[in-house]
Design an enzyme around this catalytic site. Structure first.
Site, short mmCIF file in Angstrom:
data_model
loop_
_atom_site.label_atom_id
_atom_site.label_comp_id
_atom_site.label_asym_id
_atom_site.label_seq_id
_atom_site.Cartn_x
_atom_site.Cartn_y
_atom_site.Cartn_z
N SER A 159 -89.90 -48.01 3.50
CA SER A 159 -91.25 -48.52 3.70
C SER A 159 -92.25 -47.48 3.22
CB SER A 159 -91.45 -48.81 5.19
OG SER A 159 -92.79 -49.13 5.44
N GLY A 160 -93.17 -47.90 2.33
CA GLY A 160 -94.10 -46.96 1.72
C GLY A 160 -94.97 -46.18 2.69
N HIS A 161 -95.49 -46.88 3.70
CA HIS A 161 -96.50 -46.21 4.54
C HIS A 161 -95.94 -45.10 5.42
CE1 HIS A 161 -96.03 -48.16 8.64
NE2 HIS A 161 -95.31 -48.99 7.92
N GLN A 207 -87.49 -44.10 8.13
CA GLN A 207 -88.01 -42.81 8.59
C GLN A 207 -87.52 -41.63 7.72
OE1 GLN A 207 -90.25 -42.10 10.97
NE2 GLN A 207 -90.49 -44.20 11.66
N GLY A 238 -90.85 -52.33 5.43
CA GLY A 238 -89.51 -52.01 5.92
C GLY A 238 -88.89 -53.18 6.67
N THR A 288 -95.83 -62.79 -6.60
CA THR A 288 -96.51 -61.90 -7.55
C THR A 288 -96.47 -60.47 -7.05
OG1 THR A 288 -97.93 -63.73 -8.19
CG2 THR A 288 -98.71 -61.51 -8.75
N CYS A 334 -94.33 -49.62 17.02
CA CYS A 334 -94.19 -51.07 17.15
C CYS A 334 -93.99 -51.45 18.60
CB CYS A 334 -93.01 -51.53 16.30
SG CYS A 334 -92.97 -50.71 14.72
N ASN A 361 -86.36 -43.59 14.62
CA ASN A 361 -87.82 -43.49 14.60
C ASN A 361 -88.42 -42.87 15.86
OD1 ASN A 361 -86.65 -46.18 15.18
ND2 ASN A 361 -88.66 -46.58 16.04
N1 PLP Z 1 -87.39 -49.32 10.62
C1 PLP Z 1 -87.78 -48.16 11.18
C2 PLP Z 1 -86.76 -47.13 11.53
C3 PLP Z 1 -89.14 -47.94 11.46
O1 PLP Z 1 -89.52 -46.80 12.01
C4 PLP Z 1 -90.08 -48.96 11.12
C5 PLP Z 1 -91.51 -48.79 11.46
O2 PLP Z 1 -91.86 -48.09 12.39
C6 PLP Z 1 -89.61 -50.13 10.50
C7 PLP Z 1 -88.27 -50.27 10.28
C8 PLP Z 1 -90.54 -51.20 10.09
O3 PLP Z 1 -91.26 -50.81 8.93
P1 PLP Z 1 -92.58 -51.55 8.47
O4 PLP Z 1 -93.67 -51.07 9.38
O5 PLP Z 1 -92.82 -51.12 7.07
O6 PLP Z 1 -92.34 -53.00 8.59
#
Ligand code: PLP
Length: 368
Positions: free
Chosen positions: A193-195, A173, A69, A231, A318, A145
């Site tokens: 973002s996949g995870h 999110q 993301g 790649t 984060c 988030n």
């Molecule tokens: N944007 C939002 C709203 C998020 O919650 C997050 C991760 O917590 C990100 C961006 C960043 O994503 P990534 O962990 O895939 O870099």
């Protein structure tokens, strides 16, 4: 262990895991190679791009695979703003957006920040006043988030388009958790973002509407139509498509389940007599519960819950090293007596009702 920090990351979807293993073990060809083994990988990429596009109402050519993301956000902010006069974002964005905007400010670009109300909602009227005549890149997150608030995306996109501005949304999110149709909502660029939706870590995508004309972020080979060299991470891309397809197919069912878990937890806490505020809007990401307890410390709660083998968060993942009150909690004006006692519980599709009960009991025990 009870895992209730799904806004930080999620458990890998079982079907996605099986697909990944097969690709990593047996179908590991480079998708750029012309022989059959490489072309088999390419076919899988084509299929995955189609699946992802379908899940968000886009065309396959509008999907660009990225590593996360953060990369998608940086690409949109740094390369999507080359021809615009200013950037408009909100004060409650993730740091992937806020710090990318700061980097653009350092190059001389003008950045303006939209305020939010006490539920974390951006008012489209504020955007009308801020944008004026200037063609801008407007970037407002789909869902926050920390407090989970879903923003009025369609209205914001419509406002941005009135003077030909570009509308980007950080939907990290939201994708896989709420219905999204980018064409219907008028979104020009969207980060995912996949995870965050049961795919592996280290994979994401950026949707860019045809005609927006974004410049490449990574220079190198001709992957992603010459727009994102490197790649391709075929195993993760295929797993991401599978996880998103599964989540979207189960969206209504998952939402119902998550709302039940929210209710169980909140009702138990209310009955306990604990003094707390629930932050965010009623329109929020299913399963997100952001609470501020009076005269408590979020850090203390997190560690006490950890000792009970329950994973929750104080704010965004984060920011776990930063123990100050988060910029989001400040922006929505949580009173001082409560702000420090803020935690985030984020349920996911694998949580059960008994886990919601256990979390509530553990919180009551810790706080009392
Ligand atoms: N944007 C939002 C709203 C998020 O919650 C997050 C991760 O917590 C990100 C961006 C960043 O994503 P990534 O962990 O895939 O870099």
């Amino acid at each position: 262990m009870i895992y209730a920090d799904n806004a930080a990351t999620t458990k890998l979807d079982d079907d996605a895991f099986e697909l990944m293993i097969d690709i990593l073990r047996n179908n590991y060809g480079n998708a750029s190679q012309p022989y059959e083994f490489g072309q088999r990988a390419k076919e899988k990429l084509i299929e995955a791009r189609k699946t992802i596009a379908e899940c968000i109402g886009a065309d396959p050519e509008e999907i660009y695979f990225t590593s996360c993301g953060t990369e998608s956000d940086n690409w949109a902010i740094k390369m999507g703003t080359l021809g615009v006069e200013q950037i408009i974002t909100s004060v409650i964005e993730h740091h992937a957006i806020l710090n990318a905007c700061k980097a653009m400010e350092a190059t001389g670009k003008n950045v303006k920040y939209l305020p939010v109300n006490n539920k974390g909602e951006v008012n489209p009227e504020d955007l009308i006043n801020m944008i004026g005549e200037k063609r801008s890149l407007v970037s407002v997150m789909f869902a926050n988030n920390e407090v989970g608030t879903v923003e009025p995306i369609e209205k914001l996109a419509e406002t941005a388009h009135k003077n030909g501005s570009i509308f980007h949304t950080d939907a990290v999110q939201a994708v896989g958790h709420v219905p999204i149709n980018v064409h219907e909502l008028g979104i020009d660029m969207l980060s995912a973002s996949g995870h965050k939706f049961n795919a592996p870590k280290g994979i994401g995508f950026l949707y860019v509407k045809k005609g927006v004309g974004i410049k490449p972020f990574f220079d190198g080979g001709s992957q992603e139509n010459g727009n994102r060299a490197g790649t391709e991470n075929v195993a993760s891309i295929v797993a991401m498509a599978c996880a998103l397809k599964n989540n979207c197919a189960e969206l209504a069912e998952n939402t119902g389940h998550l709302k039940t878990l929210e209710k169980i937890l909140i009702e138990k806490l209310k009955k306990s007599g604990l003094d707390f505020i629930r932050n965010g809007s009623d329109v929020h990401i299913p399963g997100n519960i952001n609470l501020s307890f009076a005269d408590a410390e979020g850090e203390m709660i997190l560690h006490r819950m950890d000792l009970k083998r329950i994973c929750i968060s104080t704010g965004s993942a984060c920011d776990s090293v930063n123990t100050q009150i988060s910029h989001v909690i400040k922006a929505i004006g949580v009173p001082n007596r409560y702000a420090e006692g803020t935690i985030r519980i984020s349920f996911g599709k694998y949580n059960s009702e008994s886990e919601a009960e256990e979390i509530a009991d553990a919180l009551i025990d810790v706080l009392k």
